[in-house]
Design an enzyme around this catalytic site. Structure first.
Site, PDB file in Angstrom:
ATOM      1  N   GLU A 148       0.846  -1.193   0.000  1.00  0.00           N
ATOM      2  CA  GLU A 148       0.000   0.000   0.000  1.00  0.00           C
ATOM      3  C   GLU A 148       0.888   1.252   0.000  1.00  0.00           C
ATOM      4  OE1 GLU A 148      -3.270  -0.236   2.671  1.00  0.00           O
ATOM      5  OE2 GLU A 148      -3.807   1.876   2.450  1.00  0.00           O
TER       6      GLU A 148
ATOM      7  N   ARG B 206      -8.405   1.456  13.838  1.00  0.00           N
ATOM      8  CA  ARG B 206      -9.184   0.262  13.505  1.00  0.00           C
ATOM      9  C   ARG B 206      -9.039  -0.801  14.589  1.00  0.00           C
ATOM     10  NH1 ARG B 206     -12.109  -2.261   9.078  1.00  0.00           N
ATOM     11  NH2 ARG B 206     -12.054  -0.385   7.817  1.00  0.00           N
TER      12      ARG B 206
ATOM     13  N   PHE C  95      -5.622  -4.571   9.116  1.00  0.00           N
ATOM     14  CA  PHE C  95      -5.332  -3.162   9.378  1.00  0.00           C
ATOM     15  C   PHE C  95      -5.593  -2.771  10.838  1.00  0.00           C
ATOM     16  CE2 PHE C  95      -5.819   1.467   8.258  1.00  0.00           C
ATOM     17  CZ  PHE C  95      -4.751   1.591   7.395  1.00  0.00           C
TER      18      PHE C  95
ATOM     19  N   ALA D  37      -8.509  -2.233   2.525  1.00  0.00           N
ATOM     20  CA  ALA D  37      -9.719  -2.203   3.338  1.00  0.00           C
ATOM     21  C   ALA D  37     -10.804  -3.122   2.770  1.00  0.00           C
ATOM     22  CB  ALA D  37     -10.255  -0.780   3.502  1.00  0.00           C
TER      23      ALA D  37
ATOM     24  N   GLU E 296     -10.225  -9.067   3.848  1.00  0.00           N
ATOM     25  CA  GLU E 296      -9.655  -9.112   5.188  1.00  0.00           C
ATOM     26  C   GLU E 296     -10.420  -9.970   6.189  1.00  0.00           C
ATOM     27  OE1 GLU E 296      -9.834  -4.809   4.948  1.00  0.00           O
ATOM     28  OE2 GLU E 296      -7.904  -4.740   5.964  1.00  0.00           O
TER      29      GLU E 296
END
Lengths: 159, 766
Positions: B233, B311, B345, B516, B718
């Site tokens: 990322e 998160r 994350f 995400a 995820e």
């Protein structure tokens, strides 16, 4: 350091002669000199299995073998897997079973799986798991890979 | 119908023949150069000498540059402008790039880099959580705290109180393809960059800053990655920027890939966490108040750490309703790699602590942890109290875990197996078994609200073939195929009619990272919008030819039906083209209904939740700590799946990766801040022989997204990762069979850690 040597080997059925640095490994030779980029390098010290291919019908980590060591040998990379027979069946099974995601480990995985099948391996899942344990896949969780190998051994997928 | 079909990965045929190209496989023009960084060997210090003469004199070296040579920005950070490409006088971790060598081959560049004479005057290094706390070394001014209700009052009234601490390690992404980039100078000073990146727009942005160009001067193309998992990322920025600078300086194409050891030494990993907890509960195991304090090592630069730590807070509730909760988060700055995005994350870390809490409550009460989990689940629709709110005051309106868990308990034979395990453990002194069922509830949307947007570009050519492009990147997850299925669905054509093209900043601008889990949700909708636009134009024209209502034109099975006439889609396209109908359109999508105040911790950060549950059974050897997963059963909610085959792949792979995080994958830094596990020889990811021999994975047949997502599917990248938590708690359950105490097993539960826990457990029995 810059010492070179001329080698002649068979790659995917074709005779190849090249002058190469003696310290160049087989993976780099195939990728850089012959443009056979299907052989992937993952860790470059023989652990991840991504660069596995066949030299004289035996599976080899091409990052751990020097190009000069392959002088006189017959090398088969993923590009040279036969279009028929077990190699093709394995390709079809990997596709149908979704036995790949990012695909980076796939050429090495196919080489190890083909070795298992060609040496008479049975559809015993535990044995397949053990045989493939030297090829890392970070994406699939391996389930579909074992399924694909079983499919070929048990004749559910043919080329 | 193209959607909902279990079609194989779009590039499968290329992968099995070795024809799929990754960045380093792209044929290079003659004269292409290769790059390598020279790295810091010190965790924190001032560079007092940097003598690169020997590097410049090394064979094959064409150029060498340092921070002082950079023409514009020296920054590769995603947000905070705190991450220089090359160290500017001070080094902040072992592995930080100090200079860059440009040579005629990868090996020549790497060899030359070793010849540098670098002297670094050490400064005090902060490596651990305790050191960071002692030095108040952190990002943001102080800890962030969110509260709901009155935690202290609720704790003071609770019949039972329990407290503890869990430590969990980080995780190396170990994408099989290491970081790579390739920059090709263009006319007029423009730059073309091929990158192995989840975030082409950010690469474009950082390269433009570094070259002093507007963004339109930089084009970034990403066809595929050999795995990403969050590690691509932001961590690819340095390579792309270095290549672009080198290409500008030399006028030649420049490529760079990290050797695996360099990759693991330089790049950030999953954040490790310590989480302290204090919980009040009643006799039924219902939680009355929870107070969590989360500490995480963010490394030397901010990167994405604030959002990741957020998160972790957002998932501190796991799947459980809390009337009174306080969550405090310390984002600590340390002289280690800048920890970064990794699948989940921060969510997995927050969730794991809560699953530990529930497990420990069950142990204290002598109950099956599953009972305690159920007692604390959010209310489903129709149940008393629905909808209940999270600690961040968002109503949970789509809770389905009660039903998923019921089905999984049944299909996995959970209760009978739990009883059988108890019997086994009673009669086997050396091998002990354990079992755990854990749920997942994972919030879907970027918590930075403006990122929840996507664009697409669709062309229909005059022969009826379709080219599709969108901002999402393919890292193996199957996004391209899923979105192609959406496009094919829109035009009623077979998916083979749709050509999937590489992600390209010149085709779709201002994209968000493929992260995400949002790839299909956002890009699927954007592509659908573009297809709808073109289809409506085609329908309007064809209807006008037949004096028919445009709404009556049907696109199905490769045909177009209008006013009693049927024609192939290709013929329809040709007719529209010759009638001067525009057959190209952009599409755009932004997720509706989300708003979020991250400082106050209130709002609706998520469009919806994805759910799943897993049962894992393990066995441990109490003499060695060695352990095996014996069986795993998973039921996962992918909504109305766009492609069940690809989604199953995500679930299986996610589980194994999650279990790896918590069992075999151990990162070890020494007291000098050197990462000692920087290759697969010392860092153990799950191998084929480690995956469960019995592995029953299913998508939930009742899956249907209440929120209006693309064909009512749910994100699946995820959420399954956190199903791996069941592996750790199963190991804990097995250890618990060795004595009366609660094992409080930390992660990763390596054989050593399991053995130590067994010894503690035996000692606890006196």
């Amino acid at each position: 350091m810059t010492q070179t040597r001329t080698i002649t080997l068979t790659v995917n059925g074709d005779s190849v002669t090249r002058t190469v640095p003696v310290r160049m490994n087989l993976a780099d030779f195939l990728r850089a000199e012959l443009g056979l980029t299907g052989t992937h390098v993952g860790c470059e010290h023989g652990v991840c299995g991504a660069c596995t291919l066949h030299v004289d019908d035996a599976p080899v980590r091409s990052c751990l073998m020097l190009a000069v060591q392959a002088d006189g040998a017959s090398v088969t990379t993923v590009e040279g897997l036969a279009d028929s027979g077990r190699g093709a069946a394995l390709r079809a099974a990997f596709t149908a079973r979704n036995a790949l995601q990012c695909g980076y480990c796939t050429p090495g995985m196919l080489a190890s799986a083909l070795d298992y099948i060609d040496t008479g391996g049975s559809a015993d899942r535990a044995a397949i798991r053990e045989h493939l344990s030297g090829n890392y896949c970070r994406c699939t969780g391996y389930q579909a890979i074992v399924d694909a190998v079983c499919d070929v051994i048990e004749g559910r997928v043919t080329a | 119908m193209s959607v909902a079909k279990p079609l194989p990965h779009d590039a499968a045929a290329l992968h099995v023949t070795g024809r799929a190209r990754y960045v380093d496989d792209i044929p290079a023009p003659r004269g292409t150069l290769s790059l390598a960084f020279g790295l810091s060997d010190t965790a924190h210090g001032r560079i007092v000498q940097l003598d690169l003469d020997a590097v410049r004199a090394a064979p094959g070296v064409v150029d060498v540059f340092t921070a002082a040579d950079l023409p514009h920005a020296n920054d590769v950070s995603p947000a905070a402008h705190d991450e220089p490409l090359l160290a500017d006088g001070t080094v902040h971790y072992v592995g930080q790039p100090i200079f860059c060598v440009v040579a005629d081959s990868h090996l020549a560049a790497r060899r030359a880099a070793r010849r540098a004479v670098v002297a670094i005057e050490p400064l005090p290094a902060i490596l651990t959580i305790d050191e960071a706390l002692a030095a108040d070394s952190r990002f943001e001014d102080g800890p962030l705290t969110w509260t709901k209700g009155d935690v202290d009052a609720a704790l003071s009234h609770a019949p039972h109180i329990l407290e503890g601490r869990i430590e969990m390690g980080g995780q190396e992404h170990f994408y099989l393809e290491g970081q790579a980039a390739f920059a090709l100078p263009q006319e007029n000073g423009d730059m073309l960059v091929h990158a192995s990146s989840q975030h082409p727009t950010e690469i474009q942005h950082k390269v433009a800053e570094a070259l002093g160009l507007p963004m339109h001067g930089v084009r970034v193309e990403v066809r595929r990655m050999g795995g990403g998992f969050g590690g691509k990322e932001s961590q690819g920025n340095a390579l792309a920027v270095a290549c672009a600078i080198a290409a500008m300086r030399t006028g030649r194409p420049c490529r760079m890939r990290y050797d695996r050891d360099d990759d693991m030494t330089i790049t950030g990993k999953r954040h490790d966490f310590r989480i302290d907890y204090r919980v009040g509960y009643d006799d039924a195991g219902r939680m009355l108040a929870v107070d969590f304090t989360q500490y995480t090592r963010c490394g030397w630069a901010q990167d994405l750490s604030l959002a990741i730590a957020d998160r972790a807070m957002l998932h501190a509730d796991s799947s459980y309703h809390l009337t009174d909760a306080r969550i405090t988060s310390h984002r600590l700055k340390t002289n280690t790699q800048s920890a970064t995005a990794y699948r989940g994350f921060g969510g997995p870390q927050g969730m794991l602590a809560m699953e530990r809490v529930v497990d420990q409550i069950a142990h204290a009460l002598g109950r099956d942890p599953l009972e305690v989990r159920r007692a604390n689940f959010y209310a489903a629709e129709g149940a008393p109290g629905y909808p209940q709110t999270t600690p961040y005051h968002m109503a949970v309106e789509d809770f389905v875990l009660d039903r998923i868990v019921d089905e999984l308990v049944e299909s996995s034979g959970y209760h009978a197996r739990r009883a059988a395990i108890a019997e086994w453990n009673a009669t086997n002194p050396l091998l002990k078994k354990g079992i755990a069922l854990t749920p997942v509830k994972f919030g879907i949307s970027f918590t930075l609200t403006h990122l929840n947007q996507a664009g697409a570009l669709v062309h229909v050519y005059q022969d009826g073939s379709i080219a599709m492009n969108h901002g999402g990147t393919e890292m193996g997850q199957g996004l391209f195929q899923k979105v192609a299925q959406v496009a094919a669905q829109g035009f009623g054509v077979p998916v083979e009619t749709v050509r999937i093209t590489a992600t390209d900043t010149a085709k779709v601008p201002n994209t968000s990272a493929t992260a995400a889990s949002s790839g299909s949700d956002l890009n699927g909708m954007a592509v659908k919008a573009a297809c709808d636009t073109i289809r409506d134009r085609m329908a309007a024209h064809l209807a006008s030819e037949h004096q028919a209502d445009p709404a009556s034109v049907r696109f199905a099975e490769g045909m177009v039906h209008v006013g009693g006439e049927s024609m192939t889609f290709a013929e329809a396209a040709w007719r529209c083209y010759t009638a001067r109908v525009s057959l190209s359109a952009t599409g755009f999508y932004k997720t509706p209904g989300i708003e979020w105040d991250r400082i106050r911790g209130t709002g609706r950060p998520f469009f919806y939740f994805a759910y799943g549950a897993a049962v894992t059974e393990v066995v441990i050897d109490t003499l060695s700590g060695e352990n095996r997963i014996l069986r795993t059963d998973i039921l996962h909610d992918a909504g109305a799946s766009l492609n069940p085959a690809l989604d199953i792949g995500q679930v299986e792979g996610g589980y194994v990766q999650g279990a790896g995080w918590l069992t075999t994958e151990e990162l070890v830094w020494d007291d000098k801040g050197r990462l000692r596990t920087h290759a697969p020889s010392t860092y153990k990811i799950p191998a084929c022989s480690d995956r469960p021999p019995v592995f029953n994975v299913a998508l939930w047949s009742q899956g249907h997204n209440r929120s209006d997502t693309i064909y009512r599917s749910k994100a699946v990248g995820e959420p399954p990762f956190m199903l791996g938590i069941s592996a750790l708690l199963a190991l804990s359950d097995a250890v618990a069979a060795c004595g009366p105490a609660y094992p409080a097993l930390d992660a990763p539960a390596t054989p050593e850690r399991v053995l130590m826990a067994v010894i503690r457990q035996r000692d606890s029995g006196g």
